[in-house]
Design a protein around this motif. Structure first.
Motif, PDB file in Angstrom:
ATOM      1  N   MET A 121      -6.142   6.299  17.687  1.00  0.00           N
ATOM      2  CA  MET A 121      -6.771   4.831  17.566  1.00  0.00           C
ATOM      3  C   MET A 121      -7.661   4.799  16.250  1.00  0.00           C
ATOM      4  N   VAL A 122      -7.760   3.779  15.628  1.00  0.00           N
ATOM      5  CA  VAL A 122      -8.361   3.624  14.369  1.00  0.00           C
ATOM      6  C   VAL A 122      -8.999   2.240  14.443  1.00  0.00           C
ATOM      7  N   ALA A 123     -10.264   1.878  13.878  1.00  0.00           N
ATOM      8  CA  ALA A 123     -10.979   0.572  13.883  1.00  0.00           C
ATOM      9  C   ALA A 123     -10.839   0.033  12.350  1.00  0.00           C
ATOM     10  N   LEU A 124      -9.999  -1.322  12.233  1.00  0.00           N
ATOM     11  CA  LEU A 124      -9.816  -1.825  11.005  1.00  0.00           C
ATOM     12  C   LEU A 124     -10.546  -3.158  11.185  1.00  0.00           C
ATOM     13  N   ARG A 125     -10.871  -3.627  10.065  1.00  0.00           N
ATOM     14  CA  ARG A 125     -11.728  -4.682   9.865  1.00  0.00           C
ATOM     15  C   ARG A 125     -10.781  -5.824   9.671  1.00  0.00           C
ATOM     16  N   LEU A 126     -11.070  -7.029  10.211  1.00  0.00           N
ATOM     17  CA  LEU A 126     -10.295  -8.285  10.250  1.00  0.00           C
ATOM     18  C   LEU A 126     -10.685  -8.807   9.053  1.00  0.00           C
TER      19      LEU A 126
ATOM     20  N   ARG B  36     -13.751   1.175   5.595  1.00  0.00           N
ATOM     21  CA  ARG B  36     -14.206   1.958   4.466  1.00  0.00           C
ATOM     22  C   ARG B  36     -13.988   1.469   3.185  1.00  0.00           C
ATOM     23  N   GLY B  37     -13.145   0.684   2.944  1.00  0.00           N
ATOM     24  CA  GLY B  37     -12.882   0.262   1.589  1.00  0.00           C
ATOM     25  C   GLY B  37     -11.741   0.679   0.889  1.00  0.00           C
ATOM     26  N   GLY B  38     -10.415   0.099   1.476  1.00  0.00           N
ATOM     27  CA  GLY B  38      -9.068   0.120   0.889  1.00  0.00           C
ATOM     28  C   GLY B  38      -8.313   1.484   0.994  1.00  0.00           C
ATOM     29  N   ALA B  39      -8.791   2.252   1.832  1.00  0.00           N
ATOM     30  CA  ALA B  39      -8.083   3.692   2.257  1.00  0.00           C
ATOM     31  C   ALA B  39      -6.582   3.299   2.473  1.00  0.00           C
ATOM     32  N   ALA B  40      -5.481   3.898   2.183  1.00  0.00           N
ATOM     33  CA  ALA B  40      -4.094   3.557   2.367  1.00  0.00           C
ATOM     34  C   ALA B  40      -4.192   3.622   3.749  1.00  0.00           C
ATOM     35  N   LEU B  41      -3.034   2.844   4.577  1.00  0.00           N
ATOM     36  CA  LEU B  41      -2.756   2.775   5.907  1.00  0.00           C
ATOM     37  C   LEU B  41      -1.505   3.543   6.083  1.00  0.00           C
ATOM     38  N   PRO B  42      -1.436   3.985   7.326  1.00  0.00           N
ATOM     39  CA  PRO B  42      -0.110   4.738   7.641  1.00  0.00           C
ATOM     40  C   PRO B  42       1.124   3.691   7.496  1.00  0.00           C
ATOM     41  N   SER B  43       2.254   4.127   6.721  1.00  0.00           N
ATOM     42  CA  SER B  43       3.261   3.394   6.474  1.00  0.00           C
ATOM     43  C   SER B  43       4.118   2.858   7.677  1.00  0.00           C
ATOM     44  N   TRP B  44       4.847   1.812   7.585  1.00  0.00           N
ATOM     45  CA  TRP B  44       5.559   1.311   8.779  1.00  0.00           C
ATOM     46  C   TRP B  44       7.000   0.583   8.087  1.00  0.00           C
ATOM     47  N   GLU B  45       7.891   0.692   8.982  1.00  0.00           N
ATOM     48  CA  GLU B  45       9.188  -0.181   8.788  1.00  0.00           C
ATOM     49  C   GLU B  45       9.340  -1.293   9.634  1.00  0.00           C
ATOM     50  N   PRO B  46      10.291  -2.211   9.162  1.00  0.00           N
ATOM     51  CA  PRO B  46      10.571  -3.515   9.694  1.00  0.00           C
ATOM     52  C   PRO B  46      10.760  -3.231  11.358  1.00  0.00           C
ATOM     53  N   GLY B  47      10.112  -4.091  12.146  1.00  0.00           N
ATOM     54  CA  GLY B  47      10.446  -3.702  13.362  1.00  0.00           C
ATOM     55  C   GLY B  47       9.210  -3.234  14.267  1.00  0.00           C
TER      56      GLY B  47
ATOM     57  N   GLY C 178       0.385  -0.778   1.305  1.00  0.00           N
ATOM     58  CA  GLY C 178      -0.322   0.078   2.073  1.00  0.00           C
ATOM     59  C   GLY C 178      -1.833  -0.027   2.359  1.00  0.00           C
ATOM     60  N   ARG C 179      -2.298  -1.449   1.646  1.00  0.00           N
ATOM     61  CA  ARG C 179      -3.783  -1.564   1.816  1.00  0.00           C
ATOM     62  C   ARG C 179      -4.079  -2.560   3.159  1.00  0.00           C
ATOM     63  N   ALA C 180      -3.084  -3.232   3.469  1.00  0.00           N
ATOM     64  CA  ALA C 180      -3.323  -4.276   4.779  1.00  0.00           C
ATOM     65  C   ALA C 180      -2.090  -4.119   5.675  1.00  0.00           C
ATOM     66  N   TYR C 181      -2.522  -4.479   6.960  1.00  0.00           N
ATOM     67  CA  TYR C 181      -1.398  -4.777   7.789  1.00  0.00           C
ATOM     68  C   TYR C 181      -1.737  -6.394   8.130  1.00  0.00           C
ATOM     69  N   ALA C 182      -0.501  -7.072   8.297  1.00  0.00           N
ATOM     70  CA  ALA C 182      -0.628  -8.449   8.779  1.00  0.00           C
ATOM     71  C   ALA C 182       0.375  -8.564  10.106  1.00  0.00           C
ATOM     72  N   VAL C 183      -0.376  -9.189  10.960  1.00  0.00           N
ATOM     73  CA  VAL C 183       0.357  -9.598  12.259  1.00  0.00           C
ATOM     74  C   VAL C 183       0.228 -11.231  12.386  1.00  0.00           C
ATOM     75  N   ALA C 184       1.109 -11.702  13.006  1.00  0.00           N
ATOM     76  CA  ALA C 184       1.041 -13.567  13.230  1.00  0.00           C
ATOM     77  C   ALA C 184       0.894 -13.475  14.712  1.00  0.00           C
ATOM     78  N   VAL C 185      -0.130 -14.311  15.335  1.00  0.00           N
ATOM     79  CA  VAL C 185      -0.331 -14.367  16.575  1.00  0.00           C
ATOM     80  C   VAL C 185      -0.062 -16.052  17.211  1.00  0.00           C
ATOM     81  N   GLN C 186       0.718 -16.349  17.975  1.00  0.00           N
ATOM     82  CA  GLN C 186       0.892 -17.703  18.483  1.00  0.00           C
ATOM     83  C   GLN C 186       0.247 -18.105  19.707  1.00  0.00           C
ATOM     84  N   ARG C 187      -0.712 -19.158  19.434  1.00  0.00           N
ATOM     85  CA  ARG C 187      -1.566 -19.322  20.731  1.00  0.00           C
ATOM     86  C   ARG C 187      -0.427 -19.698  22.174  1.00  0.00           C
ATOM     87  N   ASP C 188      -0.515 -18.649  22.986  1.00  0.00           N
ATOM     88  CA  ASP C 188       0.360 -18.975  24.093  1.00  0.00           C
ATOM     89  C   ASP C 188      -0.218 -19.885  25.275  1.00  0.00           C
ATOM     90  N   GLU C 189       0.710 -20.984  25.576  1.00  0.00           N
ATOM     91  CA  GLU C 189       0.181 -21.679  26.618  1.00  0.00           C
ATOM     92  C   GLU C 189      -0.091 -21.483  27.947  1.00  0.00           C
TER      93      GLU C 189
END
Ligand code: FES
Length: 307
Positions: free
Chosen positions: A1-6, A25-36, A60-71
């Protein structure tokens, strides 16, 4: 587990925000990922939630996720929408991929609502690879559908408020090439409609938001023995392997605890699992080399686990 900044919060559609997470810590490369692939976010309110990565795998600089507000939010999406602020540190597990693209002659992608997030990155990867693919993307209304713009003519958008509900998924499946592999992510009724329309379950890959409703634990369940770390434990009817291990002082990672995220997947060294997850393919279940400790049980009196 790692701490990432929003790093950034962006509005994507009605009720949907995009979170961008970077190394604090300022721009370290993040582990790679693939679609899915998805991340497990350990939210400050103590909840753990899985969100599909929806950015650029080459970034490799940022991860992005999308969050839908669930009723029907059990607290996760409401916390994200109401409490998270740019600069917050969030503990993250992953990326982990239970929904990876495999090679196929052609692809039909089916997304419902926020289920577009893993599907979007698949569409982009398939397009870049010159593959034959189609996307059917449905939602309640266009203003609530993230990433609804920007796709080309391989995409059919179905907005319930314009075209009616539910969409005719049997017709969508019937129009796809007979050899198309179908990837589906969305609410349970959508997944079940696709399952009903496809004659061959081996052609289907799904990712669920939550487990389908079903009774858990019954008098018909028999106790069985789990062996790990040179110890033996009896798993009683109505108790999961995970609960039993924890009650005996052993820890094992978990997140959804309903058989949909894969966090508790564990190698099986002996015995035959009774798979009750919604993640492994039929072939993987038949192989019996790993299992989800949060929901699955045993077909044999004893299971030996690699914990
Ligand atoms: Fe998610 Fe077991 S904790 S599958």
């Amino acid at each position: 587990m790692v701490a990432l900044r929003l790093h950034q919060i962006t509005w994507l559609a009605e009720g949907v925000v995009r979170l961008e997470l970077t190394d604090p810590r300022g721009g370290a490369a993040l582990p790679s990922w693939e679609p899915g692939a998805h991340l497990s976010l350990h939210l400050p309110n103590g909840q753990i939630r899985e969100y599909s990565l929806c950015g650029d795998p080459a970034d490799g600089r940022a991860y992005a996720v999308a969050v839908q507000r669930d009723e029907r939010s059990r607290g996760g999406s409401a916390h994200v929408h109401e409490r998270l602020r740019v600069g917050d540190l969030i503990e993250v597990d992953g990326p982990k991929n239970n929904f990876a693209l495999v090679d196929a002659p052609s692809y039909l992608l089916v997304a419902g609502g926020i289920g577009i997030t893993p599907i979007k990155t698949m569409a982009e990867a398939l397009e870049a690879a010159g593959k034959d693919w189609r996307l059917f993307y449905c939602g309640r209304s266009r203003d609530r559908m993230a990433f609804a713009d920007g796709f080309g003519d391989r995409v059919t958008l179905h907005c319930d408020d314009e075209a009616g509900s539910p969409p005719d998924l049997a017709a969508v499946i019937a129009r796809a090439p007979a050899d198309a592999l179908v990837y589906c992510c969305g609410p349970e009724p959508l997944i079940q409609a696709v399952e009903r329309a496809l004659d061959d379950p081996a052609r289907l890959r799904v990712e669920r938001f939550r487990a389908p409703e079903q009774p858990r634990g019954s008098a018909a369940e028999a106790p069985f023995t789990v062996v790990c770390r040179d110890r033996r434990f009896t798993v009683e009817p109505g108790k999961s392997i995970l609960e039993t291990l924890r009650a005996n002082g052993l820890d094992a990672p978990s997140s959804c605890e309903e058989g949909i995220c894969g966090t508790c997947e564990t190698r099986v060294l002996g015995g035959e699992p009774d798979h009750r997850d919604f993640l492994l393919t039929d072939a993987e279940k038949a192989a019996g080399t790993s299992m989800m400790l949060c929901v699955s049980r045993a077909r044999t009196p004893e299971l030996v686990l690699d914990l």
